[in-house]
Design a protein around this motif. Structure first.
Motif, mmCIF file in Angstrom:
data_model
loop_
_atom_site.group_PDB
_atom_site.id
_atom_site.type_symbol
_atom_site.label_atom_id
_atom_site.label_comp_id
_atom_site.label_asym_id
_atom_site.label_seq_id
_atom_site.Cartn_x
_atom_site.Cartn_y
_atom_site.Cartn_z
ATOM 1 N N ASP A 115 45.386 25.336 45.324
ATOM 2 C CA ASP A 115 46.140 26.500 45.572
ATOM 3 C C ASP A 115 45.329 27.771 45.730
ATOM 4 O O ASP A 115 44.772 28.275 44.834
ATOM 5 C CB ASP A 115 47.045 26.494 44.327
ATOM 6 C CG ASP A 115 48.294 27.675 44.652
ATOM 7 O OD1 ASP A 115 48.118 28.353 45.408
ATOM 8 O OD2 ASP A 115 49.225 27.325 43.815
ATOM 9 N N ARG B 94 46.388 30.712 45.684
ATOM 10 C CA ARG B 94 46.732 31.927 45.021
ATOM 11 C C ARG B 94 45.754 31.994 43.595
ATOM 12 O O ARG B 94 45.968 32.719 42.868
ATOM 13 C CB ARG B 94 48.280 31.473 44.324
ATOM 14 C CG ARG B 94 49.165 31.376 45.590
ATOM 15 C CD ARG B 94 50.693 31.179 44.999
ATOM 16 N NE ARG B 94 50.765 29.995 44.208
ATOM 17 C CZ ARG B 94 51.815 29.622 43.490
ATOM 18 N NH1 ARG B 94 52.647 30.404 43.208
ATOM 19 N NH2 ARG B 94 51.811 28.414 43.021
ATOM 20 N N GLU C 236 60.096 35.141 41.691
ATOM 21 C CA GLU C 236 59.254 33.861 41.732
ATOM 22 C C GLU C 236 58.746 34.016 43.316
ATOM 23 O O GLU C 236 57.407 33.604 43.450
ATOM 24 C CB GLU C 236 59.912 32.781 41.318
ATOM 25 C CG GLU C 236 59.045 31.393 41.598
ATOM 26 C CD GLU C 236 59.775 30.281 41.206
ATOM 27 O OE1 GLU C 236 59.294 29.108 41.408
ATOM 28 O OE2 GLU C 236 60.926 30.122 41.015
ATOM 29 N N HIS C 237 59.799 34.085 44.227
ATOM 30 C CA HIS C 237 59.189 33.889 45.633
ATOM 31 C C HIS C 237 58.559 35.339 46.178
ATOM 32 O O HIS C 237 57.480 34.985 46.911
ATOM 33 C CB HIS C 237 60.484 33.762 46.501
ATOM 34 C CG HIS C 237 61.170 32.610 46.455
ATOM 35 N ND1 HIS C 237 62.428 31.946 47.100
ATOM 36 C CD2 HIS C 237 60.648 31.082 45.936
ATOM 37 C CE1 HIS C 237 62.476 30.715 46.911
ATOM 38 N NE2 HIS C 237 61.501 30.304 46.226
ATOM 39 N N THR D 284 55.148 34.587 44.731
ATOM 40 C CA THR D 284 54.453 33.294 45.652
ATOM 41 C C THR D 284 54.077 33.752 47.054
ATOM 42 O O THR D 284 52.651 33.525 47.418
ATOM 43 C CB THR D 284 55.285 32.151 45.663
ATOM 44 O OG1 THR D 284 55.821 31.572 44.378
ATOM 45 C CG2 THR D 284 54.739 31.053 46.383
ATOM 46 N N THR E 244 49.876 33.991 47.863
ATOM 47 C CA THR E 244 49.513 33.240 49.052
ATOM 48 C C THR E 244 49.090 34.043 50.410
ATOM 49 O O THR E 244 48.077 33.463 51.057
ATOM 50 C CB THR E 244 50.587 32.035 49.458
ATOM 51 O OG1 THR E 244 50.983 31.429 48.288
ATOM 52 C CG2 THR E 244 50.233 31.162 50.454
#
Length: 280
Positions: free
Chosen positions: A94, A96, A137-138, A141, A145
């Motif tokens: 990931d 992130r 959350e989105h 993310t 990212t």
């Protein structure tokens, strides 16, 4: 496009698509523009990242592919690179996570002994009708990212880059015209443009070039993983050329920016968008 292709998992899986994107034209002839080079590409398992990877391989580069969890797509890309006579390493994780990004660069160096081309390409997007519908959350993310990872990867890679090496960032047409349904995504893509321009100024004295590509509507796994069937049916039809582009039509731009063909270009963005006139 097959309008029944809707996927539920971000950032999407190419092997599940009925209408497979084209990665490279059959008549594309490499001319060793990247012979002896090593590239690291985030989100390189499918779509635009895969196209850049296979084009790089056809031009003589070895490639490290960073991907999230799309094992089948990543393996397909590895086989395609091997089919071009070049070596490939798959690095799963990931972006992130800053520790993972450092490890990805280290694994590339351990495998190939050097690094010449960094392609920050990994991205994710969540379509929402209203601003207030964007969940925290989105939001996190998307930013982690799409732009944080660019810092993480580049910070880890910079000590290995030398005169003549390059960094290529994938931004988007939405950075310039916006998108009412992808406000957070568009915001990250705008940040990538500023990141590209600022970093290019910093690294120019070291003769390390930093440029970007701003694709328009390109048929990649991210699209059926983002939009509903109604949107998929009309995807890309509103640009002057009247159709979505294929990754194979974007990959050569990365070759151009990675090679000496663009030796007097830094801090710039190539717009591959089917004819939209975009300022900047």
């Amino acid at each position: 496009m097959n309008t029944t292709e809707k996927q539920s998992h971000q950032p999407g899986k190419q092997h599940l698509m009925d209408s497979k994107p084209t990665t490279i034209r059959g008549n594309y002839k490499g001319s060793e523009k990247l012979k002896g080079k090593v590239a690291l590409i985030t989100g390189g398992d499918s779509g635009i990242g895969k196209s850049a990877a296979v084009h790089f391989a056809r031009e003589g580069a070895d490639v490290a592919i960073v991907y999230l969890d799309e094992d089948t797509d990543a393996k397909d890309t590895e086989l395609a690179i091997n089919g071009e006579g070049r070596d490939c390493i798959l690095i799963k994780g990931d972006v992130r996570n800053i520790k993972f990004c450092k490890e990805a660069v280290q694994k590339t160096i351990e495998k190939f002994g050097k690094l010449n081309i960094v392609v920050n390409n990994a991205a994710i997007q969540f379509s929402e009708e209203n601003l207030e519908d964007i969940s925290m959350e989105h939001l996190h993310t998307t930013f982690e990212t799409n732009i944080y990872s660019f810092f993480y990867i580049t910070q880890a890679a910079i000590e290995y880059l030398d005169k003549g090496d390059v960094i290529i960032n994938t931004t988007s047409v939405t950075a310039y015209r916006g998108s009412e349904h992808l406000i957070d995504y568009s915001s990250t893509k705008g940040a990538i443009v500023s990141f590209t321009r600022s970093l290019s100024a910093l690294l120019a004295k070291k003769d390390i070039r930093v440029n970007a590509v701003a694709p328009g509507p390109i048929w990649t796994p991210l699209i059926p993983a983002t939009f509903d069937e109604a949107h998929l049916k009309g995807f890309g039809k509103d640009v002057p050329m009247g159709r979505p582009g294929q990754p194979s039509e974007v990959g050569p731009a990365y070759v151009y920016l990675a090679s000496e063909d663009s030796s007097y270009m830094t801090g710039q963005v190539l717009h591959i968008n089917g004819g939209e006139i975009i300022g900047g």
